[in-house]
Design a protein around this motif. Structure first.
Motif, PDB file in Angstrom:
ATOM      1  N   HIS A  30       0.852  -1.174   0.000  1.00  0.00           N
ATOM      2  CA  HIS A  30       0.000   0.000   0.000  1.00  0.00           C
ATOM      3  C   HIS A  30       0.889   1.225   0.000  1.00  0.00           C
ATOM      4  O   HIS A  30       1.368   1.657   1.019  1.00  0.00           O
ATOM      5  CB  HIS A  30      -0.886   0.010   1.236  1.00  0.00           C
TER       6      HIS A  30
ATOM      7  N   ILE B 231       1.023   5.028  -0.879  1.00  0.00           N
ATOM      8  CA  ILE B 231       0.237   6.189  -1.289  1.00  0.00           C
ATOM      9  C   ILE B 231       1.137   7.114  -2.086  1.00  0.00           C
ATOM     10  O   ILE B 231       0.857   7.490  -3.201  1.00  0.00           O
ATOM     11  CB  ILE B 231      -0.350   6.913  -0.075  1.00  0.00           C
TER      12      ILE B 231
ATOM     13  N   LEU C 263       4.152  -1.466   5.780  1.00  0.00           N
ATOM     14  CA  LEU C 263       3.319  -1.023   6.899  1.00  0.00           C
ATOM     15  C   LEU C 263       2.917   0.423   6.699  1.00  0.00           C
ATOM     16  O   LEU C 263       1.755   0.763   6.716  1.00  0.00           O
ATOM     17  CB  LEU C 263       4.078  -1.187   8.214  1.00  0.00           C
ATOM     18  N   TYR C 264       3.919   1.256   6.548  1.00  0.00           N
ATOM     19  CA  TYR C 264       3.597   2.625   6.185  1.00  0.00           C
ATOM     20  C   TYR C 264       4.861   3.304   5.675  1.00  0.00           C
ATOM     21  O   TYR C 264       5.967   2.941   6.069  1.00  0.00           O
ATOM     22  CB  TYR C 264       2.993   3.392   7.353  1.00  0.00           C
TER      23      TYR C 264
END
Lengths: 189, 1127
Positions: A37, A39, A111-112
């Motif tokens: 993920h 962004i 995770l980020y």
């Protein structure tokens, strides 16, 4: 992406030691891919060819068993980075239903991302967490490479756990583990 | 538009914005009181239309933001309520002017406005004006809410009219282009007639109408308008407005799906308000279908199918939000809009419990660059991020941002750092780092948390609280850091932390009180139980001499009252548990009691612990604190803490008190699971007196051999055998209670040696007469220490001195030198040196004297104390009687005791018997001495010692004609007195012969006259235990010519008057029987009387030996009768 798999399932000799290892690892070698993920990627483009800048092993109770970062002088920053990533890890684990827990993939993916780093997570079946922080400018690093790093880490961690002189829950001070981690943090080929 | 409103949420799109502002000088608290009342009117149900109007109040709003009102109508200030104080009518015009000025600020967008005037009374106030309300004071304004409601209704009317005005499709009219402030210059000179431009105008207007519909409570209409707007705007790539239309669509859908609102409590709204909103929202939802039917403006919105289609699903809402945000992202100037949209989306996702996606939105929000932010804005931004992360359950992330916000409060660029705010924010991060400032939680849980960040946070708390000017808090946090993180700190860190702790405590000593922060958070005390670490707690018994004992009888009483059963397994079980807690021994009120702790110092430097004392409960206890200094990383170290219980009862040692680095802490044992203890409850009995014992003799260096029982003190003395020494014991009452009872007993411990006589003897009478003994007084007791031991080496036989066959049995005073002395060389100086060592061994005698005493309140409870004194005596041999025999003396009642006395000492000594001259003995000299002793009746002797027992054997009685019994011979050697006992006794029955009224014995010669009848009385006294007789007794006179010839043929010279033979019947023990007769002497001369006994019991006359009876020989001298008598 799957075709770029470099690491093969290691061939185990059938002695009891490796059997134990295998038992501990369980489905640790499944190679299903996940999508990360992301962004925003690469707001800044700094070139850094290091593979990982920080590697951490976190106990089931969420305290660090091992943490090592490359810019040693700013270790606390990574402590914070890894610590906050646990939120995501927990969220990801809880997102998988109880029934599905057995089939859950150990690799959690990204995770980020922070401004400078990307944080990847991996959770063993015994809820020990591995976190790898890589420089976000390092675009050459693919998901599969991250996976193989985690797999190596898990193997080495299993070895540490097999050491009868190691008390589960203590910080890891194994030299072998250390060298594996060091290898992951040096220049990539 | 630069300042985002982080509090916004999706449902704010349906509200109308009303600004409430003070005009002129209004006291702040009064204003906010009124503001609060105004804001309570958050929702107004419109009478005719069944629709609801929601109002958002702000007391501060930037006109700059107002300019975005066309973009999103909820940003437009449509109402203004001004609050003002006006004291007099004179001020009124001025006030009115000010109000109008304020109106002008938002003038372009205002629908309506109100002025609330407080304090004005009189003519002006009488006027009925719609836009001004007069109240006499801030306390007297009952209809403020009503006024506001009216005001809101008037706003609604304007809103509704605007909506209708815009909604009606006047295709012929030219639609104006709505635009945001930064767009204005872009459209200058654009072709307004192009299709593209028209579409843009249409699209934007649609979107605007959608906003108005939403505000006016027509959700379905709004959805339709938004959908149309999206289509129109998409076709012309008007991204900013497309985003706004999409967001509007999302908001409307959110309002439909989540009537409860997405703000939640975390947004900081007052709960009562939120509650009201919730209710209102429910009501709104019920009425919404009605709202549809009530208006007939857009026919296509009235169908149910359309509604379901138009409203976005929960998934779609997020997708559309994402899309909208990505469009906003294209415009740098719309950063605030983008940020707010992110926040709104996060709140929606939080409701949907989709934390991962929410975190992505938040992550995006972090990156939105709003240009140069002021420090305050940064703090606000970080705080809101933290709150939002908290909302989605990312507590660590939330804590991280809160901490960043805290750090921002005190950033070096800020001229006046807000340490207070920083500290407050840091406290809020605690939970995120799974840190609780209660050390109890920490010691309990298995959760250890992330130490590195926890330590860091604690350090920051310490620093912030110090800069805040509250060293008390710093001390508390530092103590906590030391207590909980000790194992994780490096040696260097330990040193630093303790150093700074000492610095702070010098200003503000740390204590055990709960610190309460202004916001109500309580900081529990942190006992430093790891400095030092206590491993075990052991209560110590009192020293032996002070231990109380319970009188037996009372103890049993006590036991029986507990349970009527002797044994019950159930009771035993519970009692067993009790016993593990309760300790066997007792403490005494008023006496110093001790508790031993095993402690160690975990620090890499010397640890000074001050005021270490005990914490107790149950009994008033005076702890006597101790100070100790523990070396660096010491091993286990015993520390004894003392105290004095001041009352009686059960005392519970609940913990200990320390003062380390200026921090005083009360460590309770309950909270220290690692401490081993054998029980902490002990009974304290009422106070007892305390005796101190001192003696005249020196203290003993060596303890008594059978040291089974501990002795309070012991004395030792060296004595010669037979010597008596006085031991003066002084007992001083050093306690605070009167000594009421005193008992003394003694016990000889050394049982191997044969001991004669009483070893220790005393007279307690005098001492007891002085009782009760007041504190400080003393009593003395004199104890005679007498040693009489057998040095013969076990052999009991004495060398017989006599050749005459008289068997002599002496006391075991024979000497080991008997063999040496065998050749009977009495005067021969004895003893080569070697032989001397043979007998010169020292024997020891040991005894324990026990002083049992009691008094005071303890005595009432049946307790007493023991004081024991060990007496250790080394006995050296003194004088031996190497041989002993008796010689009959001239009198039958006496005899000579012959003793060979040997001096085994190295001193010259003098032996003196009762009536003898002193005999001087040189060292190792043996001499014989003779002592005349009276025979005595051994039966009448009060059984002096165990030696007598041997002679009470009746058989021996018969066989031994004479035997010895105890008699005292005392000899002196300087001050030394030696006593020896020998027994000589009378025969079993004695015969007294009385001649002419005079008792006769060997040496006494009875005189009588020739021709006179001489009365003769023979009295037999039975001194044996058995009856004797009957006997036949014959008296035969004879004359002794002193040449061995005895003439019995005296019929001519002596005549018996009556018979010369008497018959004596059975004589019972201790009785006597007398026979009377008379003799008549015919010639002068010396006559003797021979008395013969014959046992008459068997019938045959068997003569008994005279020695049985110790027969006296009666000597009678018959004299010439005086002439004058004859004349």
């Amino acid at each position: 992406m799957l075709t770029r798999l470099k690491t093969q399932v290691p061939l185990f000799s059938m002695n009891s030691y490796t059997k134990l290892r295998e038992k501990l690892k369980l489905s640790g070698l499944s190679l299903a891919s996940t999508h990360s993920h992301v962004i925003r990627l690469g707001r800044h483009s700094r070139h850094n060819s290091k593979m990982a800048v920080c590697i951490a092993v976190i106990a089931k109770e969420n305290y660090p068993l091992f943490i090592r970062s490359v810019p040693v002088q700013n270790e606390l920053k990574f402590h914070y980075t890894v610590h906050t990533s646990l939120d995501v890890v927990e969220e990801k684990i809880s997102a998988v239903g109880k029934a599905m827990a057995d089939q859950r993939e150990l690799y959690l993916g990204l995770l980020y991302p922070t401004e400078d780093y990307k944080v990847y997570g991996y959770v063993t079946n015994s809820k020990v967490k591995f976190v790898i922080v890589v420089d976000s400018s390092n675009t050459s690093l693919r998901d599969n490479e991250i996976r193989s790093m985690f797999r190596k880490l898990h193997n080495s961690f299993t070895d540490v756990m097999c050491n009868p002189f190691y008390n589960p829950g203590d910080t890891i001070q194994s030299k072998a583990f250390d060298s594996i981690v060091s290898a992951m943090m040096v220049q990539a080929s | 538009m630069s300042i985002p409103d982080y509090m916004q949420c999706a449902e704010d799109h349906q509200t109308v914005l009303v600004v409430v502002q003070p005009v002129g000088i209004v006291p702040e608290d009064e204003f906010f009181r009124i503001y609060k009342r105004i804001t309570s009117v958050a929702q107004v149900s419109i009478r005719d239309s069944q629709r609801n109007l929601y109002i958002r109040y702000r007391h501060h709003y930037l006109p700059e933001n107002n300019e975005w009102g066309d973009f999103q109508t909820h940003r437009k200030v449509v109402g203004l309520i001004s609050v003002t104080t006006c004291g007099s009518a004179k001020e009124w015009p001025q006030t009115s002017d000010r109000f109008h000025c304020q109106k002008d600020v938002f003038g372009a967008t205002l629908y309506d406005s109100r002025l609330l005037v407080f304090g004005l009374q009189g003519e002006i106030a009488e006027q009925q004006r719609t836009d001004v309300a007069f109240y006499p004071s801030y306390d007297d304004c009952p209809d403020v809410e009503k006024r506001v409601e009216d005001f809101v209704e008037s706003i609604f009317i304007v809103l509704e009219s605007k909506r209708l005005d815009r909604a009606t499709d006047k295709s012929g009219d030219k639609i104006p282009l709505l635009c945001v402030p930064f767009e204005k210059k872009d459209f200058v000179g654009l072709d307004t007639d192009s299709r593209h431009y028209k579409k843009r105008c249409q699209g934007r207007m649609r979107k605007h109408v959608g906003d108005l519909c939403l505000q006016a409570g027509m959700l379905q209409d709004a959805l339709v308008h938004y959908h149309m707007a999206v289509e129109l705007l998409r076709s012309v790539n008007d991204f900013l407005w497309l985003g706004a239309a999409l967001e509007g669509l999302c908001s409307a859908s959110v309002i439909f799906h989540y009537p409860g609102g997405t703000a939640g409590k975390a947004s900081g709204r007052e709960p009562s308000l939120a509650h009201g909103q919730g209710q209102a929202a429910d009501a709104g939802k019920r009425h919404r279908p009605g709202a549809l039917t009530a208006n007939g403006i857009s026919a296509d919105t009235s169908s149910e199918i359309g509604r379901a289609k138009n409203c976005l699903g929960p998934e779609d809402i997020i997708e559309k939000y994402k899309e909208a945000i990505s469009y906003y992202g294209k415009y740098k100037n719309a950063g605030v809009i983008e940020l707010e949209a992110c926040v709104k989306a996060v709140r929606v996702l939080a409701i949907q419990k989709r934390a991962m996606e929410a975190s992505e939105f938040l992550q995006n929000a972090v990156y939105i660059n709003l240009g140069q932010l002021s420090e305050e804005e940064k703090i606000q931004r970080y705080s809101i991020l933290s709150e939002l992360y908290h909302l989605i359950g990312f507590h660590r992330k939330s804590a991280f941002f809160k901490r960043v916000a805290a750090m921002q409060c005190v950033a070096p660029t800020i001229p006046e750092p807000g340490w207070r705010a920083c500290y407050k924010l840091l406290l809020e991060t605690l939970s995120g780092y799974s840190l609780c400032l209660d050390p109890k939680d920490f010691s309990k849980g298995s959760h250890r948390g992330w130490a590195a960040v926890q330590v860091r946070l604690l350090h920051e708390l310490v620093y912030a609280s110090r800069r805040m000017g509250n060293p008390g808090l710093s001390v508390r946090h530092l103590s906590f850091l030391l207590q909980t993180m000790l194992d994780l700190l490096s040696d260097q860190e330990k040193k630093e932390v303790t150093q700074s702790l000492e610095n702070y405590t010098s200003k503000c000593p740390g204590g055990m009180e709960v610190l309460t922060l202004p916001d109500g958070l309580k900081l529990p005390p942190v006992p430093l139980s790891k400095l030092p670490i206590v491993r075990s707690v052991k209560l110590l018994d009192l020293p032996v001499s002070l231990r109380p004992h319970k009188q037996k009888g009372l103890l049993e009483n006590n036991m029986s009252s507990k349970s009527p059963f002797i044994y019950s397994p159930i009771i035993m079980h519970t009692r067993g548990e009790e016993r593990t807690k309760k300790i066997e021994f007792r403490w005494v009120q008023g006496d110093v009691c001790e508790v031993q702790l095993m402690v160690y110092n975990p620090m890499p430097f010397e640890l000074r612990v001050e005021h270490m004392g005990l914490l107790t409960s149950g009994v008033e206890f005076e702890a006597l604190p101790a100070a100790l200094s523990l070396p660096a990383e010491s091993g286990l170290y015993p520390v004894t803490l003392v105290g004095v219980p001041r009352t009686a009862g059960n005392i519970n040692i609940s913990g200990y008190h320390t003062s380390v680095f200026g921090v005083t802490s009360d460590c309770l044992l309950d909270g220290l699971p690692s401490v081993r203890t054998s029980g902490c409850v002990v009974e304290v009995i009422p106070s007892l007196p305390r005796l101190q014992l001192s003696t005249s003799l020196p203290r003993s260096a060596h303890p008594l051999r059978p040291s089974k029982e501990e002795l309070s003190s012991s004395v030792s003395v060296q004595l010669f055998n037979g010597e008596t020494q006085q031991l003066t014991i002084t007992l001083e009452n050093i306690g605070s209670e009167d000594l009421e009872t005193l008992e003394v007993t003694s016990k000889t411990c050394n049982t191997k040696e044969k001991l004669f006589g009483e070893f220790l003897s005393w007279d307690l009478e005098e001492a007891v007469s002085q009782l009760p003994l007041k504190p400080g007084q003393s009593v003395t007791l004199t104890v005679n220490v007498k040693v009489r031991l057998d040095f013969s080496g076990g052999e009991n036989l004495l060398q017989d001195l006599n050749d005459d066959g008289i068997s002599v049995t002496g006391l075991p005073i024979s000497s080991p030198l008997r063999q040496v002395l065998k050749p009977r060389a009495e005067t021969k100086p004895l003893g080569s040196e070697s032989s001397k060592t043979d007998y010169n061994h020292v024997k020891t005698l040991e005894a324990v004297m026990t002083f049992k005493y009691s008094g005071g309140a303890g005595k009432m409870e049946g307790y007493y104390r023991d004081l024991s004194l060990g007496v250790h005596v080394d006995v050296e041999p003194s004088v031996f009687f190497t041989r002993v025999s008796t010689l009959p003396a001239t009198r039958t009642r006496q005899c000579h005791l012959l003793l060979d006395v040997f001096n085994s000492t190295e001193h010259e000594l003098m032996v003196s018997a009762n009536n003898n001259q002193d005999l001087v003995l040189h060292p190792s000299e043996c001499q014989r001495m003779a002592i005349q002793v009276a025979k005595f009746d051994f039966h009448t002797l009060p059984q002096p010692d165990q030696e007598a027992v041997r002679y009470t054997n009746p058989k021996l009685l018969e066989e031994e004609r004479l035997h010895a019994q105890a008699s005292m011979i005392s000899s002196t050697l300087g001050s030394l007195s030696v006593s020896l006992s020998l027994s000589l006794s009378l025969c079993s029955s004695s015969l007294d012969v009385v001649v002419n009224g005079k008792p006769c014995d060997c040496d006494i010669i009875a005189d009588c006259k020739v021709g006179d009848a001489v009365p003769l009385e023979v009295k037999l006294t039975n001194r044996s235990k058995n009856a004797v007789g009957p006997f036949a007794l014959t008296v035969v006179p004879f004359q002794d010519y002193q040449n061995g010839v005895q003439n019995y043929d005296l019929q001519d010279a002596v005549t018996f008057i009556g018979s010369n033979t008497f018959y004596i019947d059975m004589v019972k023990p201790t009785e006597n029987s007398a026979c009377m007769g008379a003799l008549l002497f015919l010639y002068t001369g010396d006559f003797y009387l021979n008395i013969k006994f014959q046992d008459d019991s068997a019938g045959q006359g068997k003569e008994l030996p005279p020695s049985w009876f110790g027969l006296p020989s009666v000597h009678i001298k018959a004299l010439e009768a005086p002439i004058e008598a004859g004349a």
